[in-house]
Motif scaffolding. Sequence first.
Motif, short mmCIF file in Angstrom:
data_model
loop_
_atom_site.label_atom_id
_atom_site.label_comp_id
_atom_site.label_asym_id
_atom_site.label_seq_id
_atom_site.Cartn_x
_atom_site.Cartn_y
_atom_site.Cartn_z
N ARG A 259 -3.37 -6.89 -1.60
CA ARG A 259 -2.70 -5.87 -2.41
C ARG A 259 -2.13 -4.76 -1.54
N ARG A 260 -2.93 -4.29 -0.57
CA ARG A 260 -2.48 -3.21 0.31
C ARG A 260 -1.22 -3.62 1.09
N GLU A 261 -1.23 -4.82 1.63
CA GLU A 261 -0.08 -5.27 2.43
C GLU A 261 1.15 -5.51 1.55
N LYS A 262 0.95 -6.01 0.33
CA LYS A 262 2.10 -6.27 -0.53
C LYS A 262 2.74 -4.97 -1.04
N HIS A 263 1.99 -3.88 -1.06
CA HIS A 263 2.50 -2.63 -1.62
C HIS A 263 2.63 -1.52 -0.58
N ASP A 264 2.67 -1.88 0.70
CA ASP A 264 2.73 -0.85 1.74
C ASP A 264 4.15 -0.41 2.09
N GLU B 81 2.26 -9.80 8.58
CA GLU B 81 1.28 -9.50 7.54
C GLU B 81 0.73 -10.79 6.93
N GLU C 6 7.84 -9.13 0.05
CA GLU C 6 6.88 -8.03 0.07
C GLU C 6 5.98 -8.08 1.30
N ARG D 160 -8.25 -7.00 -1.63
CA ARG D 160 -7.77 -5.63 -1.38
C ARG D 160 -6.74 -5.60 -0.26
N HIS D 161 -6.96 -6.40 0.79
CA HIS D 161 -6.00 -6.45 1.90
C HIS D 161 -4.66 -7.01 1.43
N GLU E 181 -12.77 -8.22 -0.35
CA GLU E 181 -12.10 -7.47 0.71
C GLU E 181 -10.71 -8.06 0.99
#
Length: 111
Positions: free
Chosen positions: A98-103, A54, A49, A95-96, A92
């Motif tokens: 999660r964002r990177e794992k689901h982008d 990343e 992921e 959140r980063h 923060e």
Amino acid sequence: MKTLPLIAIALAVTATGAAAHDNSWRGDRIDNREARQSERINEGRRSGELTWWEAQKLRAEQARIHRMERWAKRDGFISREEARRIEQAQDEASRHIRREKHDGQTTWWGR
């Protein structure tokens, strides 16, 4: 009369130990969260992921937060304000992650 000074010393030692112990939960909480976030990054890398780049960015962010924690502990304890700043940085970072794992960017084995 000799027992009075001994009692005073025992109370002082107990109070000092209790004060130090009352603050240790902040460091434990920060350390536990740091470990969980690191594991989330490693798991994301294993599953594909997270790309190499990343993961590197997220690990650099974790290192920055760890430096914040070390700096806060330099005087022996973490104050409420220091803990608040570190936890905001961890929020923060979470959140980063999660964002990177689901982008949608994956490695070739994560497709």
